[in-house]
Write a protein that holds these residues in place. Structure first.
Motif, short mmCIF file in Angstrom:
data_model
loop_
_atom_site.label_atom_id
_atom_site.label_comp_id
_atom_site.label_asym_id
_atom_site.label_seq_id
_atom_site.Cartn_x
_atom_site.Cartn_y
_atom_site.Cartn_z
N GLU A 120 0.82 -1.21 0.00
CA GLU A 120 0.00 0.00 0.00
C GLU A 120 0.86 1.26 0.00
O GLU A 120 1.84 1.38 0.75
CB GLU A 120 -0.94 0.02 1.21
CG GLU A 120 -1.94 1.16 1.16
CD GLU A 120 -3.08 1.03 2.15
OE1 GLU A 120 -3.81 2.02 2.35
OE2 GLU A 120 -3.24 -0.07 2.73
N LEU A 121 0.49 2.19 -0.85
CA LEU A 121 1.11 3.50 -0.93
C LEU A 121 0.33 4.49 -0.06
O LEU A 121 -0.80 4.20 0.36
CB LEU A 121 1.11 3.98 -2.39
CG LEU A 121 2.12 3.28 -3.31
CD1 LEU A 121 1.66 3.32 -4.76
CD2 LEU A 121 3.49 3.94 -3.17
N PRO A 122 0.91 5.66 0.24
CA PRO A 122 0.22 6.62 1.11
C PRO A 122 -1.15 7.04 0.62
O PRO A 122 -2.02 7.40 1.42
CB PRO A 122 1.19 7.82 1.14
CG PRO A 122 2.53 7.21 0.94
CD PRO A 122 2.30 6.08 -0.04
N ASP A 123 -1.39 7.01 -0.70
CA ASP A 123 -2.68 7.44 -1.23
C ASP A 123 -3.74 6.33 -1.21
O ASP A 123 -4.86 6.53 -1.65
CB ASP A 123 -2.54 7.99 -2.66
CG ASP A 123 -2.03 6.96 -3.66
OD1 ASP A 123 -1.88 5.78 -3.30
OD2 ASP A 123 -1.77 7.34 -4.82
N GLY A 124 -3.37 5.14 -0.72
CA GLY A 124 -4.32 4.03 -0.65
C GLY A 124 -4.27 3.08 -1.82
O GLY A 124 -4.87 2.01 -1.78
N SER A 125 -3.56 3.45 -2.87
CA SER A 125 -3.34 2.52 -3.97
C SER A 125 -2.31 1.48 -3.54
O SER A 125 -1.66 1.63 -2.50
CB SER A 125 -2.88 3.26 -5.22
OG SER A 125 -1.62 3.88 -5.00
N THR A 126 -2.16 0.43 -4.34
CA THR A 126 -1.15 -0.57 -4.05
C THR A 126 -0.26 -0.76 -5.27
O THR A 126 -0.64 -0.44 -6.40
CB THR A 126 -1.76 -1.92 -3.63
OG1 THR A 126 -2.54 -2.45 -4.72
CG2 THR A 126 -2.64 -1.77 -2.39
N ALA A 127 0.94 -1.33 -5.04
CA ALA A 127 1.89 -1.47 -6.14
C ALA A 127 2.91 -2.55 -5.79
O ALA A 127 3.03 -3.00 -4.64
CB ALA A 127 2.61 -0.14 -6.39
N LEU A 128 3.67 -2.96 -6.80
CA LEU A 128 4.74 -3.92 -6.62
C LEU A 128 5.88 -3.29 -5.81
O LEU A 128 6.28 -2.15 -6.07
CB LEU A 128 5.27 -4.36 -7.98
CG LEU A 128 4.26 -5.06 -8.90
CD1 LEU A 128 4.82 -5.17 -10.31
CD2 LEU A 128 3.89 -6.43 -8.38
N PHE A 129 6.42 -4.07 -4.85
CA PHE A 129 7.38 -3.53 -3.89
C PHE A 129 8.55 -4.51 -3.74
O PHE A 129 8.37 -5.72 -3.75
CB PHE A 129 6.69 -3.33 -2.55
CG PHE A 129 7.59 -2.88 -1.43
CD1 PHE A 129 8.20 -1.63 -1.45
CD2 PHE A 129 7.80 -3.70 -0.32
CE1 PHE A 129 9.02 -1.22 -0.41
CE2 PHE A 129 8.62 -3.29 0.73
CZ PHE A 129 9.24 -2.05 0.69
#
Length: 358
Positions: A120-129
């Motif tokens: 999860e990113l700060p804006d609530g979206s998610t991404a590969l990490f």
């Protein structure tokens, strides 16, 4: 710049060709036969089935990603010639349906590595990490369980049948140094590039993702110096690079706009995505907007424009936004937003160079 969009096929992708067709400026799909085992010759009937679907929406099939390279070729085993022969036959078949570029990689065992598919990113979206410390302390078998076993879609580069043989693969690669991998890549290229030349196809190697050794495995396509070396191995217009801003950009020392300028004419394909790199070596994928990550995406696109780039480009991995349920990194919404950002940068450069902007 010719904009394309990666598509995994009916039943293997939440995005439809109808939706892709509606993204401004997209003219083709980036595709592959994901159900064909690595090393096998691609069947013509399956190739034609893809073409029929794309034709129905007026989308071309000029970019394939990937015709994956069998591990025996990377390892330099005697059996490699059988798989290279299959690769040559596949190149010839793909040319008959209009393929112009084949993206491939030469990464041992793993095509790409992340530790979390939905961070999860700060804006609530998610991404590969990618978490550097976790990779350094993790057993490769645990990584396979995390990435390959709990998803609803095929994961190219993470085929379960191949990764069941993980221990023997790691044992085999103990005998392969970086220089050995370079020699095996040269052997492969010297065999296939003449076939690609005869069929009007450009081979475009994908950089290592991430661009450093993992689990003791050699990695050789990691920056400007070794891309330069790659292009000298077989000095042909058919021997090129897929310039991927996200893969190379995970190392902040890599200057992507400088690479675009130096290797102009040998970049048939560009993967454009942004990552934010942290001081501890972790990185996460972000929106394509330059200020959201560490990579100079605007500068990369400007460099492509200034050097008269007429190759293919696609928005690479996007975030998962607006509650979209999709393949990790390959939803519709954020990649479509990314395309419009890329077109905005491109169009802002004007149309002074004939044939560059249309």
């Amino acid at each position: 710049m010719k904009m394309v969009f990666r598509w995994y096929g009916t039943g293997n992708d939440t995005v439809t060709l109808k939706q892709i067709k509606q993204i401004p400026g997209v003219e083709g799909i980036v595709w592959a036969l994901h159900d064909v085992p690595v090393g096998d010759e691609w069947p013509m009937d399956k190739i034609l089935a893809y073409k029929e679907e794309a034709d129905a929406y007026g989308l071309h099939l000029e970019v394939v990603e990937s015709v994956n390279v069998h591990e025996d070729i990377k390892l330099g085993l005697p059996s490699r010639d059988v798989y290279i022969d299959n690769y040559k036959k596949t190149i010839e078949k793909l040319a008959t349906v209009g393929v112009k570029t084949i993206c491939y990689n030469f990464m041992p065992v793993f095509d790409w590595i992340r530790t979390d598919l939905f961070k999860e990113l700060p804006d609530g979206s998610t991404a590969l990490f990618y978490e550097k410390a976790k990779v350094e302390s993790m057993d490769p078998e645990e990584l396979v369980r995390r990435i390959a076993n709990d998803v609803d879609f095929t994961m190219p580069g993470w085929e379960p049948e191949r990764l069941k043989k993980l221990s023997p693969l790691f044992e085999a690669y103990k005998q392969v140094s970086e220089e050995g991998l370079w020699r095996n890549l040269q052997y492969f290229l010297e065999a296939i590039i003449p076939v690609a030349e005869r069929n009007g196809i450009q081979m475009a190697i994908h950089p290592d993702d991430p661009p450093w050794p993992i689990f003791g495995l050699p990695r050789i396509i990691t920056g400007q110096d070794n891309i330069r070396r790659l292009l000298r191995l077989v000095d042909s217009p058919s021997n090129g690079v897929t310039l991927c801003s996200g893969s190379l950009g995970a190392n902040p020392a890599n200057d992507i706009p400088a690479m675009a300028r130096e290797f102009a004419g040998r970049i048939p394909f560009a993967h454009i995505r942004n990552v934010r790199v942290f001081d501890n070596g972790d990185f996460i994928e972000t929106s394509h907007r330059t200020s959201d990550g560490t990579v100079n995406i605007a500068g990369f696109v400007q460099a492509l424009h200034e050097t008269g780039f007429t190759g293919y480009a696609r928005p690479d991995h996007g975030r998962h936004i607006w509650d979209e349920k999709c393949r990790p990194g390959y939803g519709l919404y954020d990649r479509a937003l990314g395309i419009m950002y890329l077109w905005g940068v491109w169009d802002s450069m004007g149309t002074s160079r004939k044939g560059v902007a249309e």
